[in-house]
Scaffold this motif. Structure first.
Motif, short mmCIF file in Angstrom:
data_model
loop_
_atom_site.label_atom_id
_atom_site.label_comp_id
_atom_site.label_asym_id
_atom_site.label_seq_id
_atom_site.Cartn_x
_atom_site.Cartn_y
_atom_site.Cartn_z
N ASP A 108 0.81 -1.21 0.00
CA ASP A 108 0.00 0.00 0.00
C ASP A 108 0.85 1.27 0.00
OD1 ASP A 108 -2.30 -1.47 -0.04
OD2 ASP A 108 -2.68 -1.34 2.13
N ASP A 109 1.98 1.24 0.70
CA ASP A 109 2.85 2.41 0.74
C ASP A 109 3.40 2.73 -0.65
OD1 ASP A 109 2.49 2.73 3.44
OD2 ASP A 109 4.29 1.57 4.00
N VAL A 110 3.74 1.69 -1.41
CA VAL A 110 4.26 1.90 -2.76
C VAL A 110 3.17 2.49 -3.66
CG1 VAL A 110 5.18 0.78 -4.83
CG2 VAL A 110 5.98 0.09 -2.56
N TRP A 111 1.96 1.96 -3.55
CA TRP A 111 0.87 2.48 -4.36
C TRP A 111 0.57 3.94 -4.00
CZ3 TRP A 111 -0.13 0.43 -8.70
CH2 TRP A 111 -0.06 -0.95 -8.90
N ASP A 112 0.74 4.30 -2.74
CA ASP A 112 0.57 5.70 -2.33
C ASP A 112 1.61 6.59 -3.00
OD1 ASP A 112 -1.58 5.11 -0.74
OD2 ASP A 112 -0.45 5.03 1.14
N GLU A 113 2.84 6.08 -3.11
CA GLU A 113 3.90 6.84 -3.78
C GLU A 113 3.58 7.00 -5.28
OE1 GLU A 113 8.10 6.17 -2.85
OE2 GLU A 113 7.42 4.66 -1.39
N ILE A 114 3.03 5.94 -5.86
CA ILE A 114 2.66 6.00 -7.28
C ILE A 114 1.59 7.08 -7.49
CG2 ILE A 114 1.54 4.74 -9.15
CD1 ILE A 114 2.89 2.20 -8.03
N GLU A 115 0.60 7.09 -6.61
CA GLU A 115 -0.44 8.12 -6.70
C GLU A 115 0.15 9.52 -6.60
OE1 GLU A 115 -3.55 7.63 -3.87
OE2 GLU A 115 -4.41 5.85 -4.85
N GLU A 116 1.07 9.69 -5.67
CA GLU A 116 1.70 11.01 -5.48
C GLU A 116 2.47 11.44 -6.72
OE1 GLU A 116 4.91 13.19 -2.50
OE2 GLU A 116 4.05 11.24 -1.96
N THR A 117 3.18 10.50 -7.34
CA THR A 117 3.93 10.80 -8.55
C THR A 117 3.01 11.26 -9.68
OG1 THR A 117 5.63 9.18 -7.98
CG2 THR A 117 5.52 9.86 -10.28
N LEU A 118 1.90 10.55 -9.83
CA LEU A 118 0.95 10.89 -10.90
C LEU A 118 0.27 12.24 -10.64
CD1 LEU A 118 -0.63 7.36 -11.43
CD2 LEU A 118 0.91 8.57 -13.00
N LEU A 119 -0.07 12.50 -9.40
CA LEU A 119 -0.69 13.78 -9.05
C LEU A 119 0.29 14.93 -9.29
CD1 LEU A 119 -2.61 12.81 -5.79
CD2 LEU A 119 -3.64 13.46 -7.99
N THR A 120 1.55 14.71 -8.98
CA THR A 120 2.58 15.73 -9.20
C THR A 120 2.72 16.04 -10.68
OG1 THR A 120 3.79 14.98 -7.25
CG2 THR A 120 5.00 16.32 -8.83
N ALA A 121 2.45 15.05 -11.51
CA ALA A 121 2.54 15.23 -12.96
C ALA A 121 1.28 15.84 -13.55
CB ALA A 121 2.81 13.88 -13.63
N ASP A 122 0.38 16.34 -12.67
CA ASP A 122 -0.85 17.02 -13.10
C ASP A 122 -1.81 16.12 -13.86
OD1 ASP A 122 -0.47 19.56 -11.98
OD2 ASP A 122 0.86 20.16 -13.61
N LEU A 123 -1.79 14.84 -13.52
CA LEU A 123 -2.71 13.92 -14.19
C LEU A 123 -4.15 14.17 -13.76
CD1 LEU A 123 -2.54 11.45 -16.13
CD2 LEU A 123 -2.62 10.00 -14.11
N GLY A 124 -4.32 14.73 -12.56
CA GLY A 124 -5.67 14.96 -12.05
C GLY A 124 -6.08 13.84 -11.11
N ALA A 125 -6.86 14.17 -10.09
CA ALA A 125 -7.21 13.18 -9.07
C ALA A 125 -8.00 12.01 -9.64
CB ALA A 125 -8.00 13.87 -7.96
N ASP A 126 -9.04 12.30 -10.42
CA ASP A 126 -9.88 11.22 -10.94
C ASP A 126 -9.08 10.25 -11.82
OD1 ASP A 126 -12.02 12.29 -9.63
OD2 ASP A 126 -12.87 13.29 -11.40
N SER A 127 -8.28 10.81 -12.73
CA SER A 127 -7.50 9.96 -13.63
C SER A 127 -6.43 9.19 -12.87
CB SER A 127 -6.85 10.82 -14.72
OG SER A 127 -7.83 11.42 -15.54
#
Length: 379
Positions: A108-127
């Motif tokens: 779960d911690d790794v998946w949280d980091e993946i989410e953070e990386t994608l959000l930082t890239a401006d992918l948007g929360a829903d996507s």
């Protein structure tokens, strides 16, 4: 004295001996006043680059050497060069995700980091949440820890998000009349420069192009656009009066394009803040006045990729006023924020059609989904 309306344009590239603008002075935005509706016909507009005068009014000018026209770079060459730049600018984005997804244990911690990386890239929360959830399920089902396989899964899901089904082709091949392209956007996103660069793309594709300088509120905007056009033999219609009715200038440009059978007419508009209702109303008026003469085939909204999620607010307001048909995303060579492409398209249902990755005159190219995703994930 010659009337300004006595200046006409001859279609094609400049004739030998004709002087062209050689500099594009910069200027500050001039707050526009409330423009009153008026008929488009009859406005004082200046047709740049090919004035013709009666013999008795002609003033002898010393002969000058014909300016050498530039040859715009072919689209194919642009794509290869821009992809190389995108690979470099987004390298951290790809490496971060692949490193996380190829770990021996993805908890779960790794998946949280993946989410953070994608959000930082401006992918948007829903996507972001959609992509992470899909990847978690696919990795769990396949049980694969092979980095190449994980990369392939990520590539497939990113392509789905970017959506290759969008029609990204510019509508600039209308039979029997010039194609009309209206370019809009807020101040500071490089809108006038984008019009100039897009004119070069059209010239590289052997199209006869004419420009309309309907940004009449910013000092030197018309000169800047005229200079861009003159470099590749593209003429510009503008007004000699700062603060003139933009709708009138736009109408004159389209009228001239129809009269002289140009392939494409592109109209630059004033940069305007989306929260200024009177200015947005004026932009709507520009489009309505153009439509007295011809249908508007493309409304391109220029957005700065570095504005991130704030660009979505701009896009939504412009779309409500002028029915945006495509996005031009500039300054995508900064940080690894390519996810803004997904966020904009998901929010508006409007495709990114062109991207800019540099300051050079030919640093603008059509957007290609698979090339974009591959560049994001390049190691």
């Amino acid at each position: 004295m010659l009337s300004l309306l006595g200046l006409f344009l001859v279609k094609g590239r400049p004739a030998a001996g004709q002087d062209l603008p050689t500099a594009a002075p910069t200027g500050e935005e001039v707050p526009p006043g409330a423009a009153e509706d008026s008929e488009a016909e009859g406005s004082d507009t200046l047709v740049a680059d090919r004035p013709e005068v009666e013999a008795e009014d002609a003033v002898a000018e010393p002969e000058t050497a014909e300016p050498e026209l530039e040859t715009p770079e072919p689209v194919g060459t642009r794509l290869a060069r821009l992809r190389a730049r995108l690979v470099k600018s987004n390298n951290i984005f790809g490496k971060s995700l692949l490193a996380l997804l190829s770990q021996d244990k993805i908890d779960d911690d790794v998946w949280d980091e993946i989410e953070e990386t994608l959000l930082t890239a401006d992918l948007g929360a829903d996507s972001t949440f959609e992509l992470v959830e899909t990847l978690r399920e696919r990795v769990k089902v396949e049980g694969s820890k092979d980095p190449e396989r994980v990369k392939a899964l990520l590539r497939e899901e990113l392509i789905k998000l970017v959506d290759p089904e969008f029609d990204r082709k510019l509508n600039v091949d209308t039979p029997g009349r010039p194609s009309v392209v209206l370019v809009v956007g807020v101040n500071g996103v490089g809108k006038t420069t984008t019009v100039g660069k897009l004119a070069r793309v059209m010239v590289a594709e052997d199209k006869d192009v004419i420009l309309g300088a309907a940004d009449t509120f910013r000092a030197a905007a018309a000169e800047q656009l005229t200079t861009w056009g003159s470099r590749v033999g593209v003429p510009t219609i503008s007004s000699d009066v700062e603060g003139a009715d933009p709708a009138s200038v736009a109408f004159e440009a389209v009228d001239k394009a129809v009269e002289d059978e140009y392939d494409v007419v592109m109209v630059d508009t004033a940069g305007r803040l989306q929260n200024k209702a009177n200015l947005m109303d004026e932009l709507g008026k520009v489009k309505r006045v153009i439509e007295k003469k011809s249908e508007v085939d493309e409304v391109l909204l220029v957005l700065d990729a570095t504005t991130g999620q704030n660009g979505l607010n701009q896009a939504k307001v412009f779309s409500e006023v002028v029915d945006v048909t495509g996005i031009v995303l500039t300054k995508l060579d900064g940080t690894a924020r390519g996810g803004i492409v997904v966020a904009i398209q998901k929010q508006l249902g409007v495709p990114v059609k062109l991207i800019g990755l540099g300051e050079g005159p030919d640093d603008l190219a059509p957007f290609e989904t698979e090339s974009f995703v591959d560049a994001l994930l390049e190691e």
